[in-house]
Design a protein around this motif. Structure first.
Motif, short mmCIF file in Angstrom:
data_model
loop_
_atom_site.label_atom_id
_atom_site.label_comp_id
_atom_site.label_asym_id
_atom_site.label_seq_id
_atom_site.Cartn_x
_atom_site.Cartn_y
_atom_site.Cartn_z
N GLY A 108 12.44 35.20 9.93
CA GLY A 108 12.47 34.89 8.51
C GLY A 108 12.85 33.44 8.25
O GLY A 108 12.25 32.77 7.40
N GLU B 72 16.05 37.87 11.40
CA GLU B 72 16.67 36.68 10.82
C GLU B 72 16.07 35.40 11.37
O GLU B 72 15.81 34.44 10.64
CB GLU B 72 18.18 36.70 11.06
CG GLU B 72 18.94 37.62 10.15
CD GLU B 72 18.81 37.23 8.69
OE1 GLU B 72 19.12 36.08 8.34
OE2 GLU B 72 18.38 38.09 7.89
N GLY C 120 17.54 40.21 5.15
CA GLY C 120 16.80 39.05 4.68
C GLY C 120 17.66 37.90 4.21
O GLY C 120 17.43 37.34 3.13
N PRO D 151 13.22 41.08 -3.85
CA PRO D 151 12.60 39.92 -3.19
C PRO D 151 11.92 38.97 -4.17
O PRO D 151 11.95 37.75 -3.97
CB PRO D 151 11.60 40.57 -2.24
CG PRO D 151 12.16 41.93 -1.95
CD PRO D 151 12.75 42.35 -3.26
N TYR E 165 18.34 34.73 6.06
CA TYR E 165 17.62 33.50 6.43
C TYR E 165 18.39 32.22 6.08
O TYR E 165 17.78 31.16 5.90
CB TYR E 165 16.23 33.43 5.79
CG TYR E 165 15.47 34.73 5.79
CD1 TYR E 165 15.57 35.63 6.85
CD2 TYR E 165 14.64 35.06 4.72
CE1 TYR E 165 14.86 36.83 6.85
CE2 TYR E 165 13.92 36.24 4.71
CZ TYR E 165 14.04 37.13 5.77
OH TYR E 165 13.33 38.31 5.76
N GLY F 166 12.64 42.25 5.19
CA GLY F 166 14.00 42.16 4.68
C GLY F 166 14.84 43.39 4.95
O GLY F 166 16.06 43.31 5.11
N ALA G 83 10.77 38.66 2.62
CA ALA G 83 11.80 39.64 2.26
C ALA G 83 11.17 41.02 2.02
O ALA G 83 11.73 42.04 2.43
CB ALA G 83 12.56 39.18 1.02
#
Length: 225
Positions: A12, A9, A61, A157, A63, A56, A52
């Motif tokens: 990302g 996290e 994913g 994604p 973020y 992810g 992702a």
């Protein structure tokens, strides 16, 4: 709490924030010609998409604190993990801002979100609040729809990245596009002053939109959950 999920996290969000800052700071002033709003929007959407795809699966994913809270509201994420995810996201965003402050060639507002003087179109507080809320709700519905049990998981994604691209094309001139409290937090902290004083809006509106989108998505997709 899974440390790998928190690292994913943070990383990302770091890459998302980096795509925003890099495109905002440098592509508009490139000697060979500015990339403009479309270039910035696609840079952000593509970065989220490929991140992702790559990591992810480790954390989901998110973020984005509004996504995390919206997924809690939609019954897709454990409430007990939300605070840890949000802290990781805020750290990732601030780390990216720190890197770009070292690189330099930044703007005085550090690509912060805002209304009035911080808006390209000098949009009002209410206009920014409405758009940020609605677009974050839209984003959550997209996320919940493409990540449903029988959904197109392999393409999720791409759908999420394209949705974020569309959101930025729609709202960069109004609010410089947040739909993400972590994205707003880092620049406001580094810019201080007016951006910091307006930061509250970019927590309240996206989180409200995330909750609305999460609840609406849960109801709308109930048969497909």
């Amino acid at each position: 709490m899974n440390s790998r999920a928190l690292a994913a996290e943070a990383f990302g969000t770091f890459m998302l924030m980096s795509s925003i800052l890099g495109s905002a700071f440098y592509s508009f002033g490139a000697p060979s010609g500015a990339a403009g709003i479309l270039g910035v929007a696609f840079c952000i959407g593509i970065t989220v998409m490929v991140t992702a795809f790559a990591i992810g699966h480790v954390s989901g994913g998110h973020y984005n604190p509004a996504v995390t809270i919206g997924l809690v509201a939609g019954g897709r994420f454990e409430a007990g993990k939300a605070v840890f995810y949000i802290l990781a996201q805020l750290i990732g965003a601030c780390a990216a801002c720190g890197i770009f402050s070292l690189v330099g060639h930044t703007s005085p507002t550090f690509a912060a979100n805002g209304y009035g003087e911080l808006s390209m179109l000098k949009a009002s507080l209410s206009e920014v609040f409405i758009l940020e809320t609605v677009l974050t709700a839209f984003f959550l519905v997209v996320i919940m729809g493409v990540t449903r049990v029988n959904g197109p998981s392999l393409l999720a994604p791409a759908a999420i990245g394209l949705a974020l691209t569309a959101i930025h094309i729609m709202s960069i001139p109004i609010s410089n596009t947040s739909v993400n409290p972590a994205r707003s937090f880092g620049p406001a902290v580094y810019a201080g002053g007016l951006p910091l004083s307006q930061l509250w809006l970019f927590f309240v509106a996206p989180i409200l939109g995330g909750v609305v989108g999460g609840l609406f998505g849960k109801w709308l997709l109930k048969a497909d959950a």
